[in-house]
Motif scaffolding. Structure first.
Motif, PDB file in Angstrom:
ATOM      1  N   THR A  95      26.861  20.218 -27.438  1.00 37.24           N
ATOM      2  CA  THR A  95      27.472  19.771 -28.795  1.00 37.24           C
ATOM      3  C   THR A  95      26.868  18.322 -29.147  1.00 37.24           C
ATOM      4  OG1 THR A  95      29.292  18.415 -27.783  1.00 37.24           O
ATOM      5  CG2 THR A  95      29.500  20.971 -28.148  1.00 37.24           C
ATOM      6  N   PRO A 131      28.393  15.412 -29.850  1.00 38.68           N
ATOM      7  CA  PRO A 131      29.038  14.384 -28.899  1.00 38.68           C
ATOM      8  C   PRO A 131      28.407  14.229 -27.578  1.00 38.68           C
ATOM      9  CG  PRO A 131      30.952  15.255 -29.891  1.00 38.68           C
ATOM     10  CD  PRO A 131      29.621  16.375 -30.514  1.00 38.68           C
ATOM     11  N   GLN A 133      25.013  12.713 -27.952  1.00 36.28           N
ATOM     12  CA  GLN A 133      24.775  11.281 -27.989  1.00 36.28           C
ATOM     13  C   GLN A 133      25.509  10.713 -26.679  1.00 36.28           C
ATOM     14  OE1 GLN A 133      26.677   9.803 -31.484  1.00 36.28           O
ATOM     15  NE2 GLN A 133      26.634   7.822 -30.646  1.00 36.28           N
ATOM     16  N   HIS A 190      31.624   5.228 -31.415  1.00 36.30           N
ATOM     17  CA  HIS A 190      31.635   6.198 -32.274  1.00 36.30           C
ATOM     18  C   HIS A 190      30.744   7.492 -31.585  1.00 36.30           C
ATOM     19  CE1 HIS A 190      27.726   5.336 -33.997  1.00 36.30           C
ATOM     20  NE2 HIS A 190      27.988   4.050 -33.961  1.00 36.30           N
ATOM     21  N   ASP A 246      31.245  10.604 -31.670  1.00 36.65           N
ATOM     22  CA  ASP A 246      31.526  11.942 -32.289  1.00 36.65           C
ATOM     23  C   ASP A 246      30.103  12.469 -32.508  1.00 36.65           C
ATOM     24  OD1 ASP A 246      30.650  10.202 -34.284  1.00 36.65           O
ATOM     25  OD2 ASP A 246      32.411  11.013 -35.601  1.00 36.65           O
ATOM     26  N   SER A 306      28.045  11.894 -35.210  1.00 35.18           N
ATOM     27  CA  SER A 306      27.856  12.017 -36.635  1.00 35.18           C
ATOM     28  C   SER A 306      26.583  11.184 -37.115  1.00 35.18           C
ATOM     29  CB  SER A 306      29.142  11.830 -37.530  1.00 35.18           C
ATOM     30  OG  SER A 306      29.617  10.473 -37.299  1.00 35.18           O
TER      31      SER A 306
END
Length: 166
Positions: free
Chosen positions: A72, A74, A77, A140, A142, A144
Motif C-alpha cells: 500500500t 503507506p 512510504q 505523515h 499516509d 499521499s
C-alpha cells in the motif's frame, strides 16, 4: 520546464568538460595514505549512495499500479523512510570518513585540490539535508505526498505536461 533545463545544462556541461579537459574528472590519488580509512569510507559511501539512487529511481518511477500489487502507499512510504534512512546513514558515515581523511591528514590535504574538498563538502551537506527530512516524512506516513511526488517524477520522465499540485 526546469527539470529539462537542469538536465540539458548537466549533459551539455558534462560533454563540454569532457571534451575540453578530459583529465580533470578525477581527484588526486591518495590511496597509499590512510588506506584503511579510505577503504571503509569508500565502501560505506558507495554502498549507501548506490542504494539511495536506486531507491529514489524505483520509488519515483514505478507506477502505483505495479507496486500496489504488493504494497500500500503507506507501506511504501514507511519502507522508503526506513531503508532510505539506513542507507543514508551508511553513506553519511562513509562520506564523513572520506572528508575527515582529506581535511585532517596533512599529506592528503596537500594532494587535495580545493575542488576535491568542495565536492565532498557539498555532498556531505546534501546528505545531511536529506537525512534531516526523515523526521518530517515520518509525521505523515499516509503516503499521499509520496504519491504526488512520484506522479510528478513520472510526468517529467515521460514528457507529460500538467504538473502535480504539491
Amino acid at each position: 520546464v526546469m527539470p529539462y533545463v537542469a538536465l540539458t545544462i548537466f549533459l551539455v556541461g558534462s560533454i563540454a568538460r569532457y571534451e575540453r579537459d578530459p583529465f580533470t574528472w578525477k581527484s588526486s590519488s591518495s590511496q597509499l595514505l590512510r588506506r584503511k580509512q579510505l577503504i571503509w569510507g569508500s565502501i560505506l559511501f558507495h554502498v549507501g549512495i548506490l542504494f539511495l539512487m536506486a531507491g529514489h529511481t524505483v520509488g519515483l518511477l514505478t507506477p502505483s499500479a505495479i507496486y500496489s500489487l504488493v504494497l500500500t502507499a503507506p507501506q511504501k512510504q514507511l519502507l522508503a523512510v526506513v531503508s532510505g534512512g539506513a542507507f543514508g546513514v551508511l553513506c553519511f558515515i562513509g562520506l564523513s570518513m572520506l572528508l575527515h581523511r582529506r581535511l585532517v591528514d596533512p599529506r592528503i590535504r596537500a594532494t587535495s585540490s580545493t575542488a576535491d574538498i568542495a565536492i565532498l563538502v557539498l555532498l556531505w551537506l546534501q546528505l545531511a539535508l536529506g537525512l534531516a527530512t526523515i523526521p518530517l516524512s515520518a509525521q505523515h506516513l499516509d503516503g499521499s505526498m509520496m504519491m504526488k511526488l512520484a506522479e510528478w517524477g513520472q510526468r517529467v520522465v515521460t514528457f507529460r505536461s500538467g504538473g502535480v499540485e504539491l
